[in-house]
Design an enzyme around this catalytic site. Structure first.
Site, PDB file in Angstrom:
ATOM      1  N   ASP A 172       0.842  -1.193   0.000  1.00 57.96           N
ATOM      2  CA  ASP A 172       0.000   0.000   0.000  1.00 57.96           C
ATOM      3  C   ASP A 172       0.884   1.253   0.000  1.00 57.96           C
ATOM      4  OD1 ASP A 172      -2.254   1.867   0.940  1.00 57.96           O
ATOM      5  OD2 ASP A 172      -3.275  -0.066   1.026  1.00 57.96           O
ATOM      6  N   HIS A 196      -3.482   6.173   3.794  1.00 56.01           N
ATOM      7  CA  HIS A 196      -4.299   5.010   3.435  1.00 56.01           C
ATOM      8  C   HIS A 196      -3.734   3.715   4.019  1.00 56.01           C
ATOM      9  CE1 HIS A 196      -5.936   1.916   0.642  1.00 56.01           C
ATOM     10  NE2 HIS A 196      -6.985   2.718   0.574  1.00 56.01           N
ATOM     11  N   ASN A 245     -14.236   0.698  -6.221  1.00 54.62           N
ATOM     12  CA  ASN A 245     -15.339   1.559  -5.779  1.00 54.62           C
ATOM     13  C   ASN A 245     -16.081   2.279  -6.898  1.00 54.62           C
ATOM     14  OD1 ASN A 245     -14.504   1.050  -3.110  1.00 54.62           O
ATOM     15  ND2 ASN A 245     -13.005   2.672  -3.242  1.00 54.62           N
ATOM     16  N   SER A 269     -11.370  -0.822   0.126  1.00 56.70           N
ATOM     17  CA  SER A 269     -10.061  -0.841   0.795  1.00 56.70           C
ATOM     18  C   SER A 269     -10.178  -1.207   2.257  1.00 56.70           C
ATOM     19  CB  SER A 269      -9.395   0.530   0.703  1.00 56.70           C
ATOM     20  OG  SER A 269      -8.681   0.690  -0.475  1.00 56.70           O
TER      21      SER A 269
END
Length: 329
Positions: free
Chosen positions: A64, A97, A195, A266
Site C-alpha cells: 500500500d 491510506h 469503488n 479498501s
C-alpha cells in the site's frame, strides 16, 4: 474517484468522533476507547472468533502507501518491510491510506488506546508501493507482492482500486504472476474489488486471489462497491474507524488525532485479511483458508453485489477448528 494509474479503493474520509490520540502503548487488557465505533468488528462476529484464534504471529503484508511506523496502536505489531517508492527499508506512509488499512487488520487490541484490529495477535509487514498521492506502477506493485511473499508474509492485502488492480487481474499479466508466486510461497492474497459501482466480468480467473466487495452497516452492498468477480465475498466497508498517521498527510489535513473513518472496499479487504490470519494460525493452507471464508459467508437474500455473501469470522474459525480436529483423527 479520481482516475490514476493505480487508484486507492478508499474514497471518503471522516474525522474520528471521539477521543484524540493517546500516547504510549498501554496494556493488552484495557478496553479500547474507540471500540464502540467499530461496527465492522461486531458485524463480522470477530469477538466470538477471537475466543479460538487471534492470528498469533501471522504476518499480514499491507502492500500500500506504507505505515506510520511510530503509531502507538501499531508499534510493536510491525515487522521489517520495504519502500519500493524511495528504495529503502523505511516504508513511511505519506498518504494515510496504508496506516488505516494496517489498523483494520491488526492494530493492538485491548491496550486502552484507540480501537481494535481484526487480528490482534498478527503482525503487519508494511510494503510501500504507492506514493503520497496514492498512485503507483504495476512494476512496483508486482515487486511488492513478490518481496512480501519471499520475506515470509502469510497473508498479503491489496487495497487497490479496480482501475489499478482488478481490471488487470481480469486481463492477466504480471500482477497475476506475482499473486500466483505468492500463493506458491504459502501466502493468501486478498484484494479490494474497487469503488466504481461497476460489474466486473464474472468469468473465472485462475489467479488465486480472494476478492472483497464492501457492505454497509445493514449488511447490504455499499453503494459504491464493484461486484461480479468470481467467488468474491463481502465485508464491512462504510465509515470504518481505524488508525491514521499522527503527522500531516493527505488523509490527516484536518484530523491530527491519529484515528479516523474511511469508506471503501479498501477497508473491507483488510478485515478479510484479518480473518485469513485467524485461520492461518489454526493451521489451514492458503486454498483451505480461502475456501473456508467463502463457504461460511452468508447471503440469505442472494444479493448479487454481495457475491457469495458477508464474511462470518466466527463461522469460519469454527469450521477451521472442525477441519483441523478431523485431520488429527
Amino acid at each position: 474517484m479520481r482516475r490514476r494509474s493505480v487508484t486507492l479503493a478508499a474514497f471518503t474520509a471522516f474525522t474520528a468522533l471521539t477521543a484524540g490520540l493517546v500516547t504510549g502503548c498501554g496494556d493488552d487488557d484495557e478496553p479500547d476507547p474507540l471500540r464502540a465505533q467499530q461496527w465492522g468488528i461486531d458485524a463480522l462476529k470477530l469477538p466470538d472468533a477471537w475466543k479460538t484464534s487471534t492470528g498469533q504471529d501471522t504476518v499480514i503484508a499491507v502492500v500500500d502507501t506504507g505505515v506510520d511506523l511510530d503509531h502507538p496502536d501499531l508499534k510493536g505489531r510491525l515487522v521489517a518491510g520495504y519502500d519500493f517508492v524511495d528504495g529503502d527499508d523505511q516504508p513511511k506512509d505519506l498518504n494515510g491510506h496504508g496506516t488505516h488499512v494496517s489498523g483494520i487488520a491488526a492494530a493492538h487490541t485491548g491496550n486502552g488506546i484507540g480501537g481494535a484490529g481484526g487480528a490482534g495477535g498478527a503482525k503487519i509487514m508494511p510494503v510501500r508501493v504507492l506514493g503520497a498521492d496514492g498512485s503507483g506502477s504495476n512494476e512496483n506493485i508486482t515487486k511488492g507482492i513478490v518481496w512480501a511473499a519471499d520475506h515470509g508474509a502469510d497473508v498479503i492485502n491489496l487495497s487497490l482500486g479496480e482501475s489499478g488492480l482488478m481490471a488487470r487481474l481480469l486481463k492477466g499479466g504480471v500482477l497475476n504472476q506475482a499473486i500466483t508466486h505468492a500463493n506458491g510461497k504459502g501466502a493468501v492474497v486478498v484484494a479490494a474489488a474497487g469503488n466504481d459501482s461497476s460489474a466486473l466480468q464474472p468469468y473465472k480467473v485462475d489467479t488465486p486471489v480472494l476478492v472483497v466487495n464492501a457492505a454497509d452497516e445493514s449488511g447490504r452492498p455499499a453503494s459504491f462497491t464493484n461486484f461480479g468477480a468470481q467467488n468474491a465475498v463481502s465485508a464491512p466497508g462504510v465509515d470504518i474507524l481505524s488508525t491514521l498517521p499522527t503527522y500531516t498527510t493527505k488523509e490527516t489535513l484536518k484530523n491530527g488525532s491519529g484515528y479516523g473513518k474511511l469508506s471503501g472496499t479498501s477497508m473491507a479487504s483488510p478485515y478479510v485479511s484479518a480473518v485469513a490470519a485467524l485461520l492461518h494460525h489454526q493451521g489451514l493452507a492458503p486454498a483451505a483458508i480461502m475456501q473456508t471464508i467463502r463457504d461460511t459467508a452468508a447471503n440469505p437474500g442472494q444479493l448479487l453485489k454481495l457475491g457469495l455473501g458477508n464474511v462470518d469470522a466466527a463461522a469460519a474459525v469454527n469450521s477451521a477448528a472442525a477441519k483441523t480436529a478431523a485431520a488429527r483423527k
